[in-house]
Design a protein around this motif. Sequence first.
Motif, PDB file in Angstrom:
ATOM      1  N   GLY A  47     -83.593   3.617  46.082  1.00 36.57           N
ATOM      2  CA  GLY A  47     -84.733   3.304  46.945  1.00 36.57           C
ATOM      3  C   GLY A  47     -84.319   3.187  48.401  1.00 36.57           C
ATOM      4  O   GLY A  47     -84.945   3.764  49.300  1.00 36.57           O
ATOM      5  N   ALA A  48     -83.234   2.442  48.648  1.00 35.11           N
ATOM      6  CA  ALA A  48     -82.727   2.303  50.018  1.00 35.11           C
ATOM      7  C   ALA A  48     -82.172   3.637  50.517  1.00 35.11           C
ATOM      8  O   ALA A  48     -82.364   4.011  51.684  1.00 35.11           O
ATOM      9  CB  ALA A  48     -81.642   1.226  50.061  1.00 35.11           C
ATOM     10  N   SER A  51     -84.799   6.088  51.961  1.00 35.16           N
ATOM     11  CA  SER A  51     -85.229   5.770  53.320  1.00 35.16           C
ATOM     12  C   SER A  51     -84.188   6.207  54.343  1.00 35.16           C
ATOM     13  O   SER A  51     -84.528   6.725  55.419  1.00 35.16           O
ATOM     14  CB  SER A  51     -85.511   4.268  53.447  1.00 35.16           C
ATOM     15  OG  SER A  51     -86.603   3.903  52.635  1.00 35.16           O
ATOM     16  N   LYS A 174     -96.808   3.973  49.551  1.00 37.26           N
ATOM     17  CA  LYS A 174     -95.385   3.930  49.212  1.00 37.26           C
ATOM     18  C   LYS A 174     -94.612   5.050  49.919  1.00 37.26           C
ATOM     19  O   LYS A 174     -93.513   4.827  50.431  1.00 37.26           O
ATOM     20  CB  LYS A 174     -95.200   4.041  47.698  1.00 37.26           C
ATOM     21  CG  LYS A 174     -95.596   2.782  46.937  1.00 37.26           C
ATOM     22  CD  LYS A 174     -95.400   2.955  45.436  1.00 37.26           C
ATOM     23  CE  LYS A 174     -95.762   1.685  44.687  1.00 37.26           C
ATOM     24  NZ  LYS A 174     -95.632   1.853  43.222  1.00 37.26           N
ATOM     25  N   GLN A 178     -91.628   4.544  52.589  1.00 32.50           N
ATOM     26  CA  GLN A 178     -90.285   4.971  52.184  1.00 32.50           C
ATOM     27  C   GLN A 178     -89.846   6.286  52.820  1.00 32.50           C
ATOM     28  O   GLN A 178     -88.648   6.520  52.989  1.00 32.50           O
ATOM     29  CB  GLN A 178     -90.234   5.101  50.663  1.00 32.50           C
ATOM     30  CG  GLN A 178     -88.829   5.039  50.089  1.00 32.50           C
ATOM     31  CD  GLN A 178     -88.832   4.828  48.591  1.00 32.50           C
ATOM     32  OE1 GLN A 178     -89.763   5.204  47.883  1.00 32.50           O
ATOM     33  NE2 GLN A 178     -87.781   4.224  48.075  1.00 32.50           N
ATOM     34  N   VAL A 290     -91.626   8.006  43.319  1.00 32.87           N
ATOM     35  CA  VAL A 290     -92.742   7.150  43.714  1.00 32.87           C
ATOM     36  C   VAL A 290     -94.004   7.503  42.935  1.00 32.87           C
ATOM     37  O   VAL A 290     -94.715   6.631  42.437  1.00 32.87           O
ATOM     38  CB  VAL A 290     -93.016   7.294  45.233  1.00 32.87           C
ATOM     39  CG1 VAL A 290     -94.273   6.536  45.639  1.00 32.87           C
ATOM     40  CG2 VAL A 290     -91.818   6.808  46.039  1.00 32.87           C
TER      41      VAL A 290
END
Length: 329
Positions: A47-48, A51, A174, A178, A290
């Motif tokens: 997830g990180a 980005s 989302k 993101q 997502v």
Amino acid sequence: MASIRDTLKKAGLNTFFFLLIAMIFLAKFFPYWGTADSPLPLKAITGAGISFIFFFYGVKLSPQKLKEGLLNWKLHLVVQSTTFLVFPLVVLFFYALFGEEGNYLWLGTFYLAALPSTVSSSVVMVSIAGGNLPAAIFNASISSMVGIFITPVWMDVMLPETAVSFDLTDTFIKLSLQVLFPVIIGLFLHARLIGFVNKHQTALKNFDQGIILLIVFTAFAESFAEDMFAGYNTWELMVLGTFMLAFFGLMLALMYYISRGLKFSRADTITVMFCGSKKSLVQGAVMGRVMFPDPVVFGIILLPLMVYHALQLMAGSALAQSMGEKKGG
């Protein structure tokens, strides 16, 4: 030995390609480590990582070049139309003839059709084939940003016919948090950070690929853990590969004749063919994570995209090399 590696690389069979295959085998034999119960926080890491990928992608974009690229609007309109309109309509046509409602492989095929074009490989192949490089860079960049909005809309059209839950508003929110916002922030910081990005291109590329490998591993691990591939045999996967190769060839041919009909130059025709026929595994993996919150289903949906990705690299690289040699001759 070096010549063998070079030949494989030209055909798209690079280290990353083999690592993608390795992730599927790892997921097959060690599915637990990619599930939600795993002691490793892979979901948080990916997830990180997503980005960060799109933040640095935004940094790489040049506001000046994007402005300059707007001038060749006719070419851009054709590339974006083939990417986001012709592709999905072709799949819907074949789905009407041969599709099975609730078949996740068909859903995955439609998902890849609704995705934006690749960035790096499209630009590289256009360059090798002797196409319009500035237009390729512009279209690949715009495609990635436009896809954040168009891909979910296409999936919202398709998904009510399936068993997969999908909330369009939630998906937009989302993806904006993101993907879109990191791109915009990176774009504003272009002047400050482009030197850093250029200096560490290899490290950033390795980071991008590492995150994609983690996404592929976790998606397939969840599917293997729930035995979702039990209903698919080797023959069906071979048929999928054949269909994806034919699909890629069909789209290349369509774009060639559309460009000929519009009397585009050879360079612009090459740009349409390679930018319009490619689909992004990077965005397919990160956006799919997502849009398809059920990781068990996501593994199967991702499979057609992975097959298409491999084939577009191999067939596309060979075609680009051939076209480049003809231009040189």
